[in-house]
Design a protein around this motif. Sequence first.
Motif, short mmCIF file in Angstrom:
data_model
loop_
_atom_site.label_atom_id
_atom_site.label_comp_id
_atom_site.label_asym_id
_atom_site.label_seq_id
_atom_site.Cartn_x
_atom_site.Cartn_y
_atom_site.Cartn_z
N GLY A 252 42.82 40.62 51.75
CA GLY A 252 44.20 40.57 51.25
C GLY A 252 44.35 39.63 50.07
N GLY A 253 45.55 39.60 49.51
CA GLY A 253 45.87 38.68 48.42
C GLY A 253 44.97 38.88 47.21
N ASP A 254 44.79 37.80 46.46
CA ASP A 254 43.97 37.90 45.25
C ASP A 254 42.51 37.52 45.51
N GLY A 255 42.18 37.27 46.76
CA GLY A 255 40.78 36.96 47.09
C GLY A 255 40.42 35.50 46.94
N GLY A 256 41.25 34.72 46.25
CA GLY A 256 41.05 33.28 46.13
C GLY A 256 39.64 32.90 45.70
N MET A 257 39.07 31.92 46.37
CA MET A 257 37.78 31.38 45.95
C MET A 257 36.60 32.24 46.39
#
Lengths: 343, 451
Positions: free
Chosen positions: B81-86
């Motif tokens: 989900g989301g932008d994938g982060g780190m």
Amino acid sequence: MDAVILQVLNGLDKGSAYALIALGLTLIFGTLGVVNFAHGALFMIGAFCAVTLQRILTFSYSVIDETQKDFLGNPLKVETPYVVSWFGEATGNSIIDWSVPLAILFSIPVMIAVGFTMERGLIKHFYKRPHADQILVTFGLAIVLQEIVKAYYGANPIPTPAPDALTGSFDFGVLIGFGENAIIYPIWRLVYFFFALAIIFMVFAFLRFTTFGMVVRAGMADRETVGLLGINIDRRFTIMFAVAACVAGVAGVMYTPINSPNYHMGMDFLVLSFVVVVVGGMGSLPGAVLAGFLLGVLEAFASMNEIKAIVPGIDQIIIYLVAIAILLTRPRGLMGRRGVMEE
Amino acid sequence: MSHTKLTRRGVLKTSAGFGAALATPTVFTGASWASESGYMNAPGDSSCTLGFNVPQTGPYADEGADELRAYELAVEHLNGGGDGGMLSTFSSQTLDGTGILGRKVEYVTGDTQTKGDAARASAKSMIEKDGAIMITGGSSSSVAVAVQGLCQEAGVIFMAGLTHSNDTTGKDRKANGFRHFFNAYMSGAALAPVLANAYGSGRKAYHLTADYNWGWTQEESIKASTEAVGWETVSAVRTPLAATDFSSYIAPVLNSGADVLVLNHYGGNMVNSLTNAVQFGLRDKEVNGKNFEIVVPLYSRLMARGAGENVKGILGSTNWHWSLSDDGSKTFVRSFGTKYGFPPSQAAHTVYCQTLLYADAVNRAGTFNPCGVVEALEGFEFDGLGNGPTLYRADDHQCFKDVLVVRGKENPTSEFDVLEVVEVTPVEQVIYPPDHPMFAGGDLGTCNPGV
């Protein structure tokens, strides 16, 4: 010698807070016969009145500044308080700067309302119940109140500074003949000490020199007889509960620049304040004040390195040791009256 | 605490695993980490459960809330989900948004209350009732040590949250426990040269120390490192953890001959002691011909906000700060800030990293077996998580990375803009041998798979 004087001053300002809270506790116990474990929460609510007023006064509108960026790299929203916008920068910022003293005025109606609601809504139902029930219900109320404050304001301390003019410290030593920098003392702590003295004086004067106070004192001595004279003593006692809540509230307001308020601050003072009440003598207003200052000074001295070198850890137990010693030698406390909590 | 239903299949599976482990000679279990049985809380084929044990009530509840936000973000990213982060900046590229080892990541939460016994009880409940395969979180060293011990006994991995005491990876280290956060020794090693540079050598320091495990190790570390750069320790006074007014402890500082006050305090203690010290005019004082200085060796941005203007100009250290400009930090700040509207704290950062590091270790090991995860994490070198190149040292399960020296910002632009990074101290300066005296007396022991 200068270290001793400094610790006396420290003890007096710490004792001021103990004395004000213990005074309110004693007022409630002396009039209503209720052991109010929610009294520390009233002190905390007073402190958060200062936080609330600060937030109201700094309530702002935002303007997008394209020349500055926020932490995400978006144009920065620059906040300007409405107070500054309405009254101009100098006056507006002065109003915000003096938010703590102004919060005294703000807190009085709030604390009257809180005290009245607490007494009429909950505590009056426990007048005839054992003290253990009163302690349980008021302690539960204290936890509920602090959790409400935490839910709204968070768990971390919130800075609530004193006005700039009263921030910082002054050289008390020079005033009493010591050399420069021998006794440096924060201005606001001295303000707090004199404020506490003024509140204590007003409460005593109110009880001593007004008709209302005379009736309350009579009711504290013999509630039944005053009732037989056709006086509605219950109503006056309810008002005294609100007065006690106000005393705790304004004590909390003025304490905020000394230590940033947090939701737990009432509990930090509550247990010590009960020790103060017991040492002073249950139901004795002068006893509560005397014991407050006495234990505050003793606690300050016990924190001295020289004392702790002789008795390690004494600073954490001194108040309780003194309480044991006084109760062994004077079971009714320093100024306790015969018959109070002795049936 | 959230609960997962206890299913008949789960009970049978765990019982089967338990029986198999008993029946298998240990000589075979050592190298067969890929086997999906023979360890505590082996997850099913579709999902795995992580246990987030954070202070949700008590004095560190705000830090706990920030940790929980970071955990939720990490789970979202692990599940695609989301932008994938780190996930995109992490040097180990085993995480692809399909969960951990192809299993969807689920989680349960517990409340440590910042009390060792409560933290152990909530961790135990998450392990026994909810089937958590890994426990992580916390905002206190005493809690970390207590929960780490429990996880070692239970046979699950513990990925520590915010814990700064030397003991967590020193005398109380455990094979199943791992710490990403820095420690008191590293704070001292990073801070002392900066202090000597800023305030000069030949300073006289007075320590006020919170009277519990973390305070003692920090005092020991800061004393050793500052004395090594020529400072003298005039006195070190212990203050009760429950203290709220430090005026009685600060008054003796004024006439002690000290020209620096070191506050080995954290949380509410730090806010109050610093506020009191400033009220007593210490920062306006001149002693021994030098300006009096105050040092707060461990900073937390969330706590520093509570001290308001008093933190301005005061030096300290921190594990991570949102203003860092490396790709990992920027990505994490963007993910977190977009979702929640404010920048993450160092507590949020460290727990996010710990979750990713655990997930990656499982993927690399090819198993959730704690002993396989331990093997994958020991000696693991990585980058892209915001602290530069980092090593999870095998000897003590401590992460070694650069340390930030920070200062209270003079002209903050927002309520989050409290600290500024003064120096990024390279890892070579803060590393120490595994048998260093401050970390002596501990033994990792062997990993415990729980059955």
